[in-house]
Design an enzyme around this catalytic site. Structure first.
Site, mmCIF file in Angstrom:
data_model
loop_
_atom_site.group_PDB
_atom_site.id
_atom_site.type_symbol
_atom_site.label_atom_id
_atom_site.label_comp_id
_atom_site.label_asym_id
_atom_site.label_seq_id
_atom_site.Cartn_x
_atom_site.Cartn_y
_atom_site.Cartn_z
ATOM 1 N N TYR A 144 -28.461 33.799 34.596
ATOM 2 C CA TYR A 144 -27.053 33.802 34.217
ATOM 3 C C TYR A 144 -26.921 34.406 32.825
ATOM 4 C CZ TYR A 144 -22.412 32.029 32.895
ATOM 5 O OH TYR A 144 -21.103 31.906 32.478
ATOM 6 N N ASP A 239 -32.179 37.670 27.067
ATOM 7 C CA ASP A 239 -31.015 36.825 26.831
ATOM 8 C C ASP A 239 -31.531 35.427 26.491
ATOM 9 O OD1 ASP A 239 -28.748 35.341 26.774
ATOM 10 O OD2 ASP A 239 -28.111 35.771 28.839
ATOM 11 N N LYS A 267 -25.186 29.213 21.937
ATOM 12 C CA LYS A 267 -25.454 27.762 21.990
ATOM 13 C C LYS A 267 -25.966 27.184 20.661
ATOM 14 C CE LYS A 267 -25.388 27.541 26.940
ATOM 15 N NZ LYS A 267 -25.748 28.584 27.847
HETATM 16 C C1 PLP Z 1 -24.796 29.796 28.268
HETATM 17 C C2 PLP Z 1 -25.370 31.132 28.502
HETATM 18 C C3 PLP Z 1 -24.612 32.311 28.400
HETATM 19 C C4 PLP Z 1 -23.125 32.282 28.152
HETATM 20 O O1 PLP Z 1 -22.795 31.745 26.922
HETATM 21 P P1 PLP Z 1 -21.283 31.215 26.669
HETATM 22 O O2 PLP Z 1 -21.290 30.771 25.255
HETATM 23 O O3 PLP Z 1 -21.065 30.133 27.677
HETATM 24 O O4 PLP Z 1 -20.396 32.378 26.898
HETATM 25 C C5 PLP Z 1 -25.259 33.521 28.540
HETATM 26 N N1 PLP Z 1 -26.567 33.586 28.773
HETATM 27 C C6 PLP Z 1 -27.333 32.487 28.887
HETATM 28 C C7 PLP Z 1 -28.802 32.625 29.115
HETATM 29 C C8 PLP Z 1 -26.756 31.225 28.751
HETATM 30 O O5 PLP Z 1 -27.525 30.140 28.885
#
Ligand code: PLP
Length: 428
Positions: A144, A239, A267
């Site tokens: 994701y 990511d 985060k």
């Molecule tokens: C949470 C997450 C996102 C999205 O971040 P948001 O602050 O919710 O937009 C993207 N990539 C990864 C790996 C994530 O865990």
């Protein structure tokens, strides 16, 4: 458990928001019933509007590595607030947070702060395309990367929970440029590079896929991905929105010793306030506006209150032994539960890395691909309910991971493990 107040608030919220929530993962659709409305958090605990108290393993889905309302973070936020909330001009706080990150991170020369993980990934993809002047991106099934159009293909818990492989509203033309392949499958990866190599801008991966179960990859696989990218002039995009500052200060890149070309954070970086960032070596970052032609901007980017929370949190994370301690406490907790499951031959095992854990309702030794996850979420639903009754709060989806914070002490974790074992006995 009394849920009267939460239920009333949910009923009202349904009038205002789709599904009564402002992010679909907060709904209790997968576990049935209505979401708990949270009134406050302190340390490892949260309280709902009915006064029920829980040990919190959701931790806002990852950002709260110091738990709720940590005094150092609180102090720094209040200090910043006394000077206002936003200026639309640079502050020294941005330098401070950047310095904390870049000085500990050998592969980032420059970063750009944004306001969410999604924004960080979206901008990083644009940069990869702008730098390479190519269009296609490789993505892995089950990873994701936020709700970016081009990456909402076979992605993560929110979609998995609602049984959709992709989102409506994403034009086929946009999805076409995203090539999705399974994780842990070297042959597919090689074939993909062969077939598309003339038009590949980047390969984006969660080096620790943690949004659709916890699909730990072998180092050799990540290394092979690194080598293929280098060989074909394709950028490797880690990511690390969830793994950054979580499994090690510099994330999975540090844990595995593999160097990405572009990295995104989110985060934890904002100490519980909305911050994201993307970074790369200087040669790539110089393409970003105003130095270069890749446009990206933000009214509230580098917001002083959010920067302050990030500085306070990352200062503590950067202390010697922080991550070893996180992992050691998590391991004792997980081992206790796994031993109980094994002794009783329950079809259940907790998978962990650092202070991330995931409940796998399977005895399969290593689940590394999205299609290996047991999609029968009935046992999760039952366990989730039994845990709530026993004062343990997990995110309301079996595809979500749980988090242990710095203030989940040995004692709190021992108590949680005991409740966990009793809840398992009830459910299995
Ligand atoms: C949470 C997450 C996102 C999205 O971040 P948001 O602050 O919710 O937009 C993207 N990539 C990864 C790996 C994530 O865990």
């Amino acid at each position: 458990m009394n849920k009267t107040a939460s239920e009333a608030l949910y009923k009202t919220a349904l009038n205002y928001f789709p599904g009564g929530v402002n992010s679909p993962v907060r709904a209790f659709k997968a576990v049935e019933g209505s979401p708990l409305f949270i009134k406050k958090g302190d340390g490892a605990y949260i309280w709902d509007e009915d006064g029920n108290k829980f040990i919190d393993f959701c931790c806002s889905f990852g950002p709260l590595i110091l738990g709720h309302n940590h005094p150092k973070v609180y102090e720094k936020i209040v200090g910043a607030l006394q000077n206002g909330t936003s200026y639309g001009a640079p502050t020294k706080l941005e330098n401070e947070l950047a310095e904390l990150i870049i000085s500990r991170n050998p592969f980032i020369d420059k970063i750009r702060f944004v306001s969410s993980g999604t924004e960080a990934v979206m901008s990083g993809i644009r940069l990869a395309r702008g730098y390479t002047r190519k269009n296609k991106i490789i993505k892995f099934d089950g990873c994701y990367h936020g709700h970016v159009d081009s990456l909402l293909v076979k992605a993560g818990s929110g979609l998995a929970t609602f049984g959709e492989s992709s989102s409506a509203g994403v034009p086929a033309k946009v999805a076409e440029d995203t090539i999705v392949i399974p994780l842990n499958d070297l042959e597919s990866l090689k074939a993909c590079f062969e077939q598309h190599r003339d038009d590949l801008a980047c390969a984006i991966i969660e080096p620790i896929p943690a949004n659709n179960g916890l699909l730990l990859q072998e180092k050799s696989y990540l290394q092979a991905l690194r080598d293929l990218c280098t060989e074909h002039g394709v950028l490797l995009f880690f990511d690390e929105v969830i793994s950054g500052f979580r499994v090690a200060f510099s994330g999975a890149a540090e844990l595995y010793g593999i160097t990405p070309d572009i990295v995104s954070y989110g985060k934890i970086i904002g100490g519980g306030l909305p911050v994201g960032a993307y970074g790369a070596r200087a040669e790539i970052m110089q393409k970003v506006s105003p130095d270069g032609p890749v446009y990206q901007a933000g009214t509230l980017s580098g917001n002083p209150v959010a920067m302050s929370a990030g500085i306070a949190q990352l200062s503590i994370c950067s202390q010697q032994g922080f991550y070893e301690d996180q992992e050691a406490r998590t391991k004792v907790f997980v081992d206790a539960i796994n031993a109980h499951a094994k002794k009783n031959a329950y079809e259940f095992e907790i998978v962990m890395v650092g202070s991330i854990f995931w409940l796998a309702f399977s005895n399969m030794p290593a689940i590394r691909r999205a299609d290996e996850i047991n999609n029968d979420m009935t046992p999760f639903k039952n366990l989730h309910k039994a845990l709530l009754e026993r004062g343990i709060y997990l995110g309301p989806s079996g595809y979500e991971v749980g988090f242990v914070s710095h203030v989940h002490s040995k004692e709190i974790l021992a108590q949680a493990a005991e409740q966990f074992c009793m809840a398992m006995d009830e459910v299995f």
